[in-house]
Design a protein around this motif. Sequence first.
Motif, PDB file in Angstrom:
ATOM      1  N   ASN A  29      54.273 -16.107  16.989  1.00 51.12           N
ATOM      2  CA  ASN A  29      55.075 -17.327  16.980  1.00 51.12           C
ATOM      3  C   ASN A  29      54.177 -18.503  16.605  1.00 51.12           C
ATOM      4  OD1 ASN A  29      53.830 -18.209  19.616  1.00 51.12           O
ATOM      5  ND2 ASN A  29      54.910 -16.380  20.325  1.00 51.12           N
ATOM      6  N   ASP A  30      54.621 -19.710  16.891  1.00 44.50           N
ATOM      7  CA  ASP A  30      53.870 -20.902  16.492  1.00 44.50           C
ATOM      8  C   ASP A  30      52.652 -21.186  17.360  1.00 44.50           C
ATOM      9  OD1 ASP A  30      55.628 -21.354  14.440  1.00 44.50           O
ATOM     10  OD2 ASP A  30      56.931 -22.678  15.606  1.00 44.50           O
ATOM     11  N   ASN A  31      52.485 -20.471  18.454  1.00 43.37           N
ATOM     12  CA  ASN A  31      51.330 -20.678  19.328  1.00 43.37           C
ATOM     13  C   ASN A  31      50.076 -20.104  18.681  1.00 43.37           C
ATOM     14  OD1 ASN A  31      52.751 -21.910  21.493  1.00 43.37           O
ATOM     15  ND2 ASN A  31      53.544 -19.895  22.059  1.00 43.37           N
ATOM     16  N   LEU A  32      48.978 -20.866  18.714  1.00 37.26           N
ATOM     17  CA  LEU A  32      47.732 -20.420  18.102  1.00 37.26           C
ATOM     18  C   LEU A  32      47.175 -19.171  18.774  1.00 37.26           C
ATOM     19  CD1 LEU A  32      45.842 -21.413  15.819  1.00 37.26           C
ATOM     20  CD2 LEU A  32      44.475 -22.548  17.563  1.00 37.26           C
ATOM     21  N   PHE A 104      40.044 -18.021  12.422  1.00 35.63           N
ATOM     22  CA  PHE A 104      39.102 -17.872  13.537  1.00 35.63           C
ATOM     23  C   PHE A 104      39.432 -18.753  14.736  1.00 35.63           C
ATOM     24  CE2 PHE A 104      36.808 -15.867  10.091  1.00 35.63           C
ATOM     25  CZ  PHE A 104      36.368 -14.710  10.721  1.00 35.63           C
ATOM     26  N   PRO A 105      40.009 -19.960  14.568  1.00 29.48           N
ATOM     27  CA  PRO A 105      40.512 -20.655  15.760  1.00 29.48           C
ATOM     28  C   PRO A 105      41.619 -19.876  16.466  1.00 29.48           C
ATOM     29  CG  PRO A 105      40.176 -22.226  13.993  1.00 29.48           C
ATOM     30  CD  PRO A 105      39.980 -20.860  13.393  1.00 29.48           C
ATOM     31  N   ALA A 106      42.457 -19.140  15.702  1.00 31.94           N
ATOM     32  CA  ALA A 106      43.495 -18.317  16.323  1.00 31.94           C
ATOM     33  C   ALA A 106      42.872 -17.152  17.088  1.00 31.94           C
ATOM     34  CB  ALA A 106      44.471 -17.803  15.262  1.00 31.94           C
ATOM     35  N   ILE A 107      41.838 -16.531  16.513  1.00 37.85           N
ATOM     36  CA  ILE A 107      41.139 -15.444  17.213  1.00 37.85           C
ATOM     37  C   ILE A 107      40.506 -15.973  18.498  1.00 37.85           C
ATOM     38  CG2 ILE A 107      39.123 -13.918  17.077  1.00 37.85           C
ATOM     39  CD1 ILE A 107      39.781 -13.455  14.146  1.00 37.85           C
TER      40      ILE A 107
END
Length: 373
Positions: A29-32, A104-107
């Motif tokens: 979804n839109d959450n990182l 990488f910010p999402a990881i």
Amino acid sequence: MDTNTQKALESLRRRKVNASIAIAADLANDNLNSICRLALAWISDGNVHGISYFIKPREGPVQAHNLTEDMLADSKPFDVVWDEDIAFLLKDAVLSAYRSERLFPAIKASYEASGRELPLKDVYIRDLKFLASTYMPNLANDSLSSILHRMKIPVDMDNALSRAMACICGLSWLENLYPISSYGIPLSAILAGALQGQPEEVVETREEREAREQKEAKYAKLTYYTKMLFLPFVIFCLFITIYYVHRYGEAAQSNVNFSRYSTSGVPELSDSEKEAQQEKTRLPSSSGRYLMMRGTYVIPDETTIPTFLKASHDRDMETIRSLVRSDKILVFAKPTRIQITGDKDKNGFVPIQILEGDYADRTGFAPDDMISK
């Protein structure tokens, strides 16, 4: 572990030294922090291999393409999958991705949703978008589909594994034509926003992409015969070749090669030869604005120069990484104008002031051969 997965992991151990592992992910979804599928891809034994993992997001609904909550119901959280299945595969690896400043910010966010800090540190990233925009002139845009279309690499944009495999093929395509094997941006610099200043990706819908590809295929043969029949095309190719050589020379400056300051194996010059060399390469102080290309660097504090030179001489990359992470070495993410403020010192560094960009008004010392005169 099934047979196919075991074979894929065995091929990973046989990849070439310094070869990349590409990473791609799908968000639920839109959450990182909602990564629900992570894929890895690499080239080994002349073939492309890949593996992907389903992940159960910690919050929010599952709205990703081709994935449902039922498909992820029995999956593990991101931090568990990373620790048990992925971390040991990435040991001492050079990673690659398309749009690293988003992936990488999402990881990091997906892992740290567990309350623990991401253990991935001190790695270098090869970013396909950054390299394509540097080495491939006249791209219509730098979207992944456009880059891969230029390379004639097929990809399913709705599948993380397909994108990861296409990304590693794209890097291999670039490596066969350009000197990018020593390229890499520190992960810490990416997480700090080093690539966020690049233009936004032009996003295409599936319908727009299919319409564009059909239109390009329709005119492909006509364009081919037109080029073959008209003499001006030959003249046009000549100008393109000259332009390509010029762009290639500029792009070569974007590789940060700290090892050039290692003096091992270099014969000692006499005093007269040193003086002649200094006079030949000397830049005038306060002589106007100059340009430093992407990938070049500045050392803000003069006292850091001996430490940097010693680390370069000893091939001590750990010390160099530490200097970059602590902003004792500033790496430019895009072409930047500077002002020379003094004469070159004996170590080959010129005192300068940065005139624009994220480091505007800061002063420091730049290698004279990285300044475009």
